[in-house]
Write a protein that holds these residues in place. Structure first.
Motif, PDB file in Angstrom:
ATOM      1  N   ASP A 118      28.400 -63.644  31.550  1.00  0.00           N
ATOM      2  CA  ASP A 118      27.171 -63.103  32.141  1.00  0.00           C
ATOM      3  C   ASP A 118      26.007 -63.187  31.163  1.00  0.00           C
ATOM      4  O   ASP A 118      24.883 -63.538  31.546  1.00  0.00           O
ATOM      5  CB  ASP A 118      27.389 -61.655  32.581  1.00  0.00           C
ATOM      6  CG  ASP A 118      28.344 -61.531  33.752  1.00  0.00           C
ATOM      7  OD1 ASP A 118      28.601 -62.555  34.419  1.00  0.00           O
ATOM      8  OD2 ASP A 118      28.835 -60.409  33.993  1.00  0.00           O
ATOM      9  N   HIS A 119      26.263 -62.858  29.886  1.00  0.00           N
ATOM     10  CA  HIS A 119      25.203 -62.935  28.882  1.00  0.00           C
ATOM     11  C   HIS A 119      24.689 -64.363  28.734  1.00  0.00           C
ATOM     12  O   HIS A 119      23.473 -64.600  28.695  1.00  0.00           O
ATOM     13  CB  HIS A 119      25.714 -62.446  27.520  1.00  0.00           C
ATOM     14  CG  HIS A 119      26.071 -60.995  27.479  1.00  0.00           C
ATOM     15  ND1 HIS A 119      25.393 -60.029  28.188  1.00  0.00           N
ATOM     16  CD2 HIS A 119      27.040 -60.328  26.778  1.00  0.00           C
ATOM     17  CE1 HIS A 119      25.923 -58.843  27.946  1.00  0.00           C
ATOM     18  NE2 HIS A 119      26.919 -58.999  27.096  1.00  0.00           N
ATOM     19  N   MET A 120      25.621 -65.307  28.667  1.00  0.00           N
ATOM     20  CA  MET A 120      25.205 -66.693  28.461  1.00  0.00           C
ATOM     21  C   MET A 120      24.483 -67.227  29.679  1.00  0.00           C
ATOM     22  O   MET A 120      23.496 -67.972  29.555  1.00  0.00           O
ATOM     23  CB  MET A 120      26.433 -67.557  28.140  1.00  0.00           C
ATOM     24  CG  MET A 120      26.068 -68.900  27.523  1.00  0.00           C
ATOM     25  SD  MET A 120      25.329 -68.692  25.882  1.00  0.00           S
ATOM     26  CE  MET A 120      23.972 -69.850  25.979  1.00  0.00           C
ATOM     27  N   SER A 121      24.928 -66.849  30.848  1.00  0.00           N
ATOM     28  CA  SER A 121      24.238 -67.276  32.077  1.00  0.00           C
ATOM     29  C   SER A 121      22.809 -66.744  32.098  1.00  0.00           C
ATOM     30  O   SER A 121      21.871 -67.460  32.488  1.00  0.00           O
ATOM     31  CB  SER A 121      24.998 -66.779  33.313  1.00  0.00           C
ATOM     32  OG  SER A 121      26.281 -67.373  33.391  1.00  0.00           O
ATOM     33  N   GLY A 167      16.300 -71.644  29.556  1.00  0.00           N
ATOM     34  CA  GLY A 167      16.487 -73.048  29.906  1.00  0.00           C
ATOM     35  C   GLY A 167      17.452 -73.666  28.916  1.00  0.00           C
ATOM     36  O   GLY A 167      17.408 -73.374  27.720  1.00  0.00           O
ATOM     37  N   PRO A 168      18.357 -74.543  29.382  1.00  0.00           N
ATOM     38  CA  PRO A 168      19.383 -75.089  28.493  1.00  0.00           C
ATOM     39  C   PRO A 168      18.821 -75.909  27.343  1.00  0.00           C
ATOM     40  O   PRO A 168      19.436 -75.994  26.277  1.00  0.00           O
ATOM     41  CB  PRO A 168      20.238 -75.948  29.428  1.00  0.00           C
ATOM     42  CG  PRO A 168      19.360 -76.250  30.596  1.00  0.00           C
ATOM     43  CD  PRO A 168      18.474 -75.056  30.762  1.00  0.00           C
ATOM     44  N   GLY A 169      17.654 -76.502  27.517  1.00  0.00           N
ATOM     45  CA  GLY A 169      17.100 -77.377  26.488  1.00  0.00           C
ATOM     46  C   GLY A 169      16.690 -76.659  25.219  1.00  0.00           C
ATOM     47  O   GLY A 169      16.545 -77.294  24.166  1.00  0.00           O
ATOM     48  N   ALA A 171      35.005 -68.326  24.973  1.00  0.00           N
ATOM     49  CA  ALA A 171      35.503 -68.843  26.256  1.00  0.00           C
ATOM     50  C   ALA A 171      34.514 -68.557  27.374  1.00  0.00           C
ATOM     51  O   ALA A 171      34.227 -69.431  28.210  1.00  0.00           O
ATOM     52  CB  ALA A 171      36.860 -68.221  26.576  1.00  0.00           C
ATOM     53  N   GLY A 172      33.972 -67.333  27.412  1.00  0.00           N
ATOM     54  CA  GLY A 172      32.989 -66.998  28.439  1.00  0.00           C
ATOM     55  C   GLY A 172      31.700 -67.769  28.273  1.00  0.00           C
ATOM     56  O   GLY A 172      31.088 -68.214  29.257  1.00  0.00           O
ATOM     57  N   SER A 200      29.302 -74.286  33.684  1.00  0.00           N
ATOM     58  CA  SER A 200      28.878 -73.975  35.056  1.00  0.00           C
ATOM     59  C   SER A 200      27.431 -74.380  35.287  1.00  0.00           C
ATOM     60  O   SER A 200      27.051 -74.784  36.400  1.00  0.00           O
ATOM     61  CB  SER A 200      29.053 -72.486  35.341  1.00  0.00           C
ATOM     62  OG  SER A 200      30.418 -72.116  35.328  1.00  0.00           O
ATOM     63  N   ALA A 201      26.617 -74.261  34.231  1.00  0.00           N
ATOM     64  CA  ALA A 201      25.204 -74.650  34.328  1.00  0.00           C
ATOM     65  C   ALA A 201      25.009 -76.142  34.067  1.00  0.00           C
ATOM     66  O   ALA A 201      23.871 -76.613  34.014  1.00  0.00           O
ATOM     67  CB  ALA A 201      24.372 -73.840  33.335  1.00  0.00           C
ATOM     68  N   ARG A 202      26.099 -76.874  33.910  1.00  0.00           N
ATOM     69  CA  ARG A 202      26.085 -78.323  33.687  1.00  0.00           C
ATOM     70  C   ARG A 202      25.290 -78.716  32.446  1.00  0.00           C
ATOM     71  O   ARG A 202      24.565 -79.715  32.430  1.00  0.00           O
ATOM     72  CB  ARG A 202      25.557 -79.056  34.926  1.00  0.00           C
ATOM     73  CG  ARG A 202      26.345 -78.790  36.192  1.00  0.00           C
ATOM     74  CD  ARG A 202      25.853 -79.609  37.367  1.00  0.00           C
ATOM     75  NE  ARG A 202      26.571 -79.285  38.575  1.00  0.00           N
ATOM     76  CZ  ARG A 202      27.763 -79.775  38.922  1.00  0.00           C
ATOM     77  NH1 ARG A 202      28.369 -80.616  38.109  1.00  0.00           N
ATOM     78  NH2 ARG A 202      28.333 -79.419  40.054  1.00  0.00           N
TER      79      ARG A 202
END
Length: 360
Positions: free
Chosen positions: A209-212, A219-221, A235-236, A243-245
Motif C-alpha cells: 500500500d505504501h509503495m502504491s 510517478g514511477p519515473g 516483497a510488498g 503491479s504498476a508495470r
C-alpha cells in the motif's frame, strides 16, 4: 545506542564453545527437574522467527542443558497477547526468559514482574525496556548502513541526487528506528528522500500500500531506488512496482535473507538483503539464558554494553551483519549452510541461477 566494541563472529563462537555450561542445576523449572526457559517470539509475519530462530534456540538449549525444557509462545505481533504469554510463564515459574519483544513499552511491566520473581530476561534481537539481564542482537545501525550503501551502489549514476522512497519497519519496534538511522546516515547528502513510510507489523500488504501510494503521488519515473527495511517489506514493494508495470525495477533493499528474497535477488527483482547469521544469535542467547537460569554470571559471554530508555549498562552481545547481493550469495548463504543450491535454484529459478553463476 552505546557500545564498547564488538568481537567478530569467529571470536564470539570460540567464547560460546569455551564457556563451560555442563550440568544443569536442580533448582528452577516448572516441573521441579531441570530449568525451564521461556521463549517468546513476536510474530509469524516474518519467516525467520518460526523457520530459523525457534528451532535453533530449542536445539542449542538442549545441547547446553539436556534436562532443560523450552516453554514457547508466539505473540502474532500483538503486544497484549505477548504480555499475557509472558505473565503466564512467570506464573508457571520458568527459570529464565528469552524475549523478542513486540512493543518494549507495553512489555515493560512484565519485565519488572519477572525481576520481582527472580526470573532473568534476555532481550533477543530487539532491545526490551525494564530491568533486562542481557541483550543479544545485531548492530542495527550497521544493518541500515549496509542497506543504504548497497542501494547507492545499485542506483549507479542515479545515486547522485536521485530520488529514494524509504519503506521502514514497524514504529513500535526499537530496531526500526535503529535501522532507519543507519540507512539515513549512508544516504545523507547523496540522494533525495522523496517519501518515507512506517510499516505496521512489517507486513508485506502494508508495504504494498505504501509503495502504491508513492508511485501514484510521485510517478514511477522519479523513483530511482527503494530502501525497504526487510525482506517482507521488500516483497510488498516489488509487488506494487510490478503491479504498476514499472520497468526496469529500481534497486530494492531487504533484510533477513529469506529464501524467497534470495530467489528474487537471483532473478534480479530485489537488489540485496542483509544476512544476519541467526545461528550465532540463537547460540549466544541460548548460552546467556542457560547460564542465567543456573544463577551463573555471563561475563565471559558479554562483548559490549548498551543503554535502553530505562536501563543503563545492559550486558550485550552485538553481532556483525553482512550485505548479500547476487554476486555474493554463494560465498555467504550457501557457504554457511543457510540454504543449499537445490533450495535456491529450483526449476523455476534454474536459468537465473546459471546467469548468476550459482551452479553445482
Amino acid at each position: 545506542m552505546r557500545g564498547l566494541g564488538v568481537r567478530g563472529a569467529a571470536g564470539l563462537l570460540a567464547v560460546l564453545l569455551a564457556v563451560s555450561l555442563a550440568g544443569c542445576s536442580d533448582s528452577g523449572g516448572e516441573s521441579g527437574g531441570g530449568p525451564a526457559i521461556g521463549l517468546l517470539l513476536p510474530s509469524r509475519a516474518v519467516p525467520r522467527w518460526e523457520n530459523s530462530d525457534k528451532p535453533l534456540i530449542e536445539k542449542r538449549v538442549k545441547e547446553l542443558c539436556s534436562d532443560c525444557t523450552i516453554v514457547y509462545a508466539n505473540a502474532e505481533n500483538d503486544a497484549a497477547s505477548q504480555r499475557q504469554q509472558m505473565n503466564s510463564m512467570i506464573t508457571r515459574g520458568v527459570s529464565a526468559l528469552i524475549l523478542d519483544v513486540v512493543d518494549p513499552k507495553a512489555l515493560r511491566s512484565s519485565v519488572r514482574a519477572a525481576q520481582r520473581e527472580g526470573i532473568p530476561v534476555v532481550a533477543y534481537d530487539r532491545l526490551a525496556e525494564g530491568p533486562i539481564a542481557g541483550f543479544v542482537s545485531f548492530d542495527g545501525a550497521q544493518v541500515g548502513r549496509l542497506q543504504g550503501q548497497a542501494l547507492l551502489k545499485g542506483m549507479g549514476a542515479r545515486a547522485d541526487g536521485g530520488g529514494v522512497v524509504m519503506v521502514n519497519g514497524d514504529p513500535s519496534s526499537p530496531n526500526a528506528a535503529w535501522y532507519e538511522g543507519g540507512a539515513r546516515a549512508a544516504l545523507r547528502d547523496e540522494v533525495r528522500i522523496l517519501k518515507s513510510y512506517n510499516t505496521v507489523g512489517w507486513r508485506s500488504e502494508n508495504a504494498h500500500d505504501h509503495m502504491s501510494a508513492a508511485i501514484s503521488t510521485l510517478g514511477p519515473g522519479r523513483i530511482d531506488g527503494v530502501l525497504a527495511a526487510n525482506d517482507s517489506i521488500a516483497a510488498g514493494v516489488i509487488s506494487a512496482l510490478k503491479s504498476a508495470r514499472v520497468s526496469p525495477l529500481p534497486p530494492v533493499t531487504g533484510q533477513d535473507a529469506d529464501l524467497d528474497a534470495v530467489q528474487r535477488i537471483v532473478k534480479g527483482e530485489q537488489y540485496m538483503t542483509v544476512y544476519k547469521p541467526f545461528r550465532l544469535e540463537a547460540e549466544a542467547a541460548s548460552a546467556m539464558a542457560v547460564a542465567l537460569a543456573r544463577d551463573n554470571d555471563i561475563d565471559a559471554l558479554v562483548t559490549t554494553e548498551v543503554d535502553s530508555p530505562t536501563t543503563e549498562d545492559v550486558p550485550a552481545i552485538l553481532l556483525d551483519p553482512a550485505a548479500v547481493t547476487r554476486e555474493t550469495i554463494g560465498r555467504t548463504l550457501v557457504r554457511d549452510g543457510v540454504f543449499t543450491l537445490d533450495q535456491i535454484c529450483t526449476p523455476k529459478f534454474r536459468s537465473a541461477c546459471d546467469r548468476a553463476g550459482l551452479t553445482r
